[in-house]
Design an enzyme around this catalytic site. Structure first.
Site, PDB file in Angstrom:
ATOM      1  N   LYS A 171      -0.484  -0.635 -13.335  1.00  0.00           N
ATOM      2  CA  LYS A 171      -0.721   0.762 -12.974  1.00  0.00           C
ATOM      3  C   LYS A 171       0.646   1.327 -12.592  1.00  0.00           C
ATOM      4  O   LYS A 171       1.128   1.136 -11.480  1.00  0.00           O
ATOM      5  CB  LYS A 171      -1.685   0.837 -11.787  1.00  0.00           C
ATOM      6  CG  LYS A 171      -2.532   2.102 -11.729  1.00  0.00           C
ATOM      7  CD  LYS A 171      -1.757   3.400 -11.700  1.00  0.00           C
ATOM      8  CE  LYS A 171      -1.266   3.762 -10.326  1.00  0.00           C
ATOM      9  NZ  LYS A 171      -0.399   4.971 -10.330  1.00  0.00           N
ATOM     10  N   GLU A 246       6.541  -5.574  -1.954  1.00  0.00           N
ATOM     11  CA  GLU A 246       7.905  -5.162  -1.588  1.00  0.00           C
ATOM     12  C   GLU A 246       7.828  -3.700  -1.190  1.00  0.00           C
ATOM     13  O   GLU A 246       7.443  -2.847  -1.988  1.00  0.00           O
ATOM     14  CB  GLU A 246       8.847  -5.405  -2.772  1.00  0.00           C
ATOM     15  CG  GLU A 246      10.298  -5.375  -2.365  1.00  0.00           C
ATOM     16  CD  GLU A 246      10.959  -4.075  -2.688  1.00  0.00           C
ATOM     17  OE1 GLU A 246      11.040  -3.222  -1.755  1.00  0.00           O
ATOM     18  OE2 GLU A 246      11.373  -3.876  -3.843  1.00  0.00           O
ATOM     19  N   CYS A 280      14.797   0.854  -2.727  1.00  0.00           N
ATOM     20  CA  CYS A 280      14.304   0.137  -1.538  1.00  0.00           C
ATOM     21  C   CYS A 280      15.458  -0.540  -0.818  1.00  0.00           C
ATOM     22  O   CYS A 280      15.505  -0.589   0.404  1.00  0.00           O
ATOM     23  CB  CYS A 280      13.305  -0.934  -1.943  1.00  0.00           C
ATOM     24  SG  CYS A 280      11.889  -0.265  -2.803  1.00  0.00           S
ATOM     25  N   GLU A 379      13.038   4.952   6.886  1.00  0.00           N
ATOM     26  CA  GLU A 379      13.553   5.070   5.521  1.00  0.00           C
ATOM     27  C   GLU A 379      13.442   6.531   5.068  1.00  0.00           C
ATOM     28  O   GLU A 379      12.399   7.150   5.225  1.00  0.00           O
ATOM     29  CB  GLU A 379      12.708   4.168   4.622  1.00  0.00           C
ATOM     30  CG  GLU A 379      13.255   4.022   3.222  1.00  0.00           C
ATOM     31  CD  GLU A 379      12.403   3.075   2.372  1.00  0.00           C
ATOM     32  OE1 GLU A 379      11.162   3.128   2.481  1.00  0.00           O
ATOM     33  OE2 GLU A 379      12.988   2.304   1.593  1.00  0.00           O
TER      34      GLU A 379
HETATM   35  P1  ADP Z   1       5.576   6.957  -3.021  1.00  0.00           P
HETATM   36  O1  ADP Z   1       4.993   7.495  -1.766  1.00  0.00           O
HETATM   37  O2  ADP Z   1       7.009   6.688  -2.927  1.00  0.00           O
HETATM   38  O3  ADP Z   1       5.138   7.678  -4.268  1.00  0.00           O
HETATM   39  P2  ADP Z   1       3.523   5.022  -3.180  1.00  0.00           P
HETATM   40  O4  ADP Z   1       3.489   3.790  -2.376  1.00  0.00           O
HETATM   41  O5  ADP Z   1       2.611   6.130  -2.818  1.00  0.00           O
HETATM   42  O6  ADP Z   1       5.012   5.489  -3.182  1.00  0.00           O
HETATM   43  O7  ADP Z   1       3.281   4.714  -4.716  1.00  0.00           O
HETATM   44  C1  ADP Z   1       3.633   3.527  -5.370  1.00  0.00           C
HETATM   45  C2  ADP Z   1       2.550   3.157  -6.359  1.00  0.00           C
HETATM   46  O8  ADP Z   1       1.329   2.945  -5.646  1.00  0.00           O
HETATM   47  C3  ADP Z   1       2.227   4.233  -7.404  1.00  0.00           C
HETATM   48  O9  ADP Z   1       1.919   3.605  -8.631  1.00  0.00           O
HETATM   49  C4  ADP Z   1       1.004   4.903  -6.810  1.00  0.00           C
HETATM   50  O10 ADP Z   1       0.206   5.537  -7.781  1.00  0.00           O
HETATM   51  C5  ADP Z   1       0.285   3.723  -6.208  1.00  0.00           C
HETATM   52  N1  ADP Z   1      -0.671   4.064  -5.140  1.00  0.00           N
HETATM   53  C6  ADP Z   1      -0.617   5.098  -4.277  1.00  0.00           C
HETATM   54  N2  ADP Z   1      -1.690   5.086  -3.449  1.00  0.00           N
HETATM   55  C7  ADP Z   1      -2.425   4.011  -3.779  1.00  0.00           C
HETATM   56  C8  ADP Z   1      -3.656   3.437  -3.289  1.00  0.00           C
HETATM   57  N3  ADP Z   1      -4.312   3.968  -2.267  1.00  0.00           N
HETATM   58  N4  ADP Z   1      -4.102   2.306  -3.876  1.00  0.00           N
HETATM   59  C9  ADP Z   1      -3.443   1.730  -4.893  1.00  0.00           C
HETATM   60  N5  ADP Z   1      -2.297   2.231  -5.411  1.00  0.00           N
HETATM   61  C10 ADP Z   1      -1.784   3.345  -4.865  1.00  0.00           C
END
Ligand code: ADP
Length: 477
Positions: A171, A246, A280, A379
């Protein structure tokens, strides 16, 4: 419109939904991706399971390795196209995008070569027994990846998984998934059987959450924010599924009075501005021994004021920030730092021809930053550097280790004893001495402690994460 990639085919999302993709360079929507949801994730997991039980799972380690090496070659053959896709999607300078595609290829070369070198063990045991420990694939791996290094992250997580005979459901981040879709086609052309790699684009809360909570996943890997890391672990816990996470850092670069500043300053600045600070392992805190604080600040200021923000094709030091939301967050952070009275040591500059609606942020370095200030602890994920003074080795260690994170650290000193003492005491997954390797180094195990996550990716150690052992005990008398 882009489609999902499931079981070797480009297919639309079953719900028919789409998500617009915006260019960070201009702020304009330039494409649409498919909005995958739980039924699509389900189809992808079924395809992956069939691959594990079928053609892919039956291949020998040598055959798997050959396929991976072939994928690496195909990526290099298509480097121009892939780098262009990556630069357009993320806004990063084209030279950096090219390096990222090279790294993607490198992951496949490295793990392709390693696939048939993972040996088991034989354990001396009681008389009349032979005991062996063999490594087996976990099964179906769910990979949830972020937008900052989409190509590298893809390679980092799927190459070792595939090397060990797992099948993958990825994903990618909704903000940057174009490279992974094109890559999946290339991988299948290179000989990866249908179903071994599936890509489901979509929102995190929909496709991402559906993957994290899927009952037929055997392992989840995630790189992203700590909050989402908790959500993913919680979902995976319901199915007793292991996670490799990570989750970012607030990485210290520790500069002692005996450091070679000619060598250190350009590297220190590069370690925060690379990818506009959206890394990161960005070296976002510079800790400087008080005796040389003013001198280091003056040299940082001189170098930092030359940092140029520009269009990706002009080889700037920094391109735009990835999304409007992230752009807003970084600007808000900088505004709060300024409002709180933090001294600005220096700022970079922006080219005059930047599109008005692109997500450009002027890089900035603040200092001295008080130890309890938000900028010293949290961060930013943008081109913002904090400079803090320290007194001696003990103080440097306390300050360096004094955040919730622990990912990467660097030591700048010409004193060999000090280098080794600090390397032992600094907490995190990687320590650099008189250099800063940040994202590089496919061969180097990488990962965090505390809020930076757990598990190790990269290097041969990643193969342990993507496999499980089975102990076979034979009694033959
Ligand atoms: P950022 O805030 O920097 O965009 P995220 O941690 O939100 O970083 O996103 C990293 C990845 O996690 C993306 O692929 C995002 O779609 C996915 N993601 C965000 N929220 C969820 C969730 N609740 N469950 C699973 N995957 C998620």
């Amino acid at each position: 419109m882009s489609k999902l990639f499931i079981d070797g085919e480009n297919v639309p999302a079953t719900g028919g939904g789409t998500i617009p993709v915006y260019s960070p360079v201009t702020g304009e929507a330039y494409a649409e991706i498919a909005r995958g949801q739980s039924q699509d994730v389900d189809a992808a997991v079924r395809a992956a399971r069939a691959a594990v039980n079928g053609d892919w799972g039956k291949k020998t380690a040598t055959e798997r390795g050959r396929v991976l090496v072939q994928i690496g070659s195909k990526v290099l053959e298509n480097i121009d196209e892939l780098a262009e896709i990556e630069a357009r999607d993320t806004g990063k300078p084209i030279a950096l995008a090219r390096k990222d595609i090279e790294a993607l290829a490198r992951y496949f070369e490295f793990y392709g070569g390693a696939a048939d070198k993972v040996h088991g063990e034989v354990i001396p045991y009681l008389a009349g027994y032979t005991v062996s420990v063999v490594r087996e694939p976990c099964g179906v791996v769910g990979h949830i990846i972020p937008w900052n290094y989409p190509a590298q992250m893809l390679g980092r997580t799927i190459a070792p998984a595939l090397a060990m005979g797992n099948a993958s459901v990825v994903k990618p981040a909704e903000d940057a998934c174009m490279t992974s879709l094109r890559f999946a086609e290339i991988a299948n052309e290179a000989g990866l059987p249908a179903g071994a790699l599936n890509i489901v684009t979509g929102y995190g809360k929909e496709a991402g959450a559906a993957l994290a909570e899927h009952p037929d996943i055997n392992l989840i890997t995630f790189t992203g924010s700590p909050g989402v890391g908790v959500a993913i672990q919680t979902a995976a816990a319901a199915n007793h599924v292991k996670c490799v996470l990570e989750l970012g850092g607030k990485c210290p670069q520790v500069v002692f009075e005996d450091a070679d500043l000619d060598k250190a300053i350009p590297v220190i600045v590069g370690a925060i501005i690379q990818n506009a600070g959206q890394t990161c392992s960005a070296g976002s805190r510079v800790l400087v021994q008080r005796t040389v604080f003013d001198q280091v600040v003056a040299r940082l200021a001189a170098r930092f004021s030359e940092v140029r923000v520009g269009l990706p094709e002009t080889s700037p030091d920094c391109g735009p920030i990835i999304t409007k939301a992230q752009f807003g967050r970084v600007n808000q952070f900088i505004a709060e730092c300024k409002q709180s009275g933090l001294p600005v040591i220096a700022e970079g500059f922006m080219d005059s021809d930047l599109p008005e609606d692109g997500y450009y942020v002027k890089p900035v370095v603040f200092g001295p930053v008080p130890r309890n200030h938000k900028l010293a602890l949290e961060e930013v994920f943008g081109p913002v550097l904090a400079v803090l003074p320290f007194d001696d080795e003990d103080d440097a260690v306390a300050l360096a280790n004094g955040t919730d994170y622990g990912l990467v650290a660097s030591i700048w000193s010409e004193n060999g004893g000090r280098q080794q003492r600090l390397a032992k005491r600094l907490e995190g997954g990687q320590v650099f001495i008189n250099c800063y390797g940040a994202g590089g180094g496919v061969e180097l195990p990488f990962g965090g402690i505390r809020k930076s996550g757990h598990g190790r990716e990269k290097g041969l150690l990643a193969l342990d994460e993507f496999s499980i052992t089975k102990t076979v005990v034979s009694h033959h008398g």
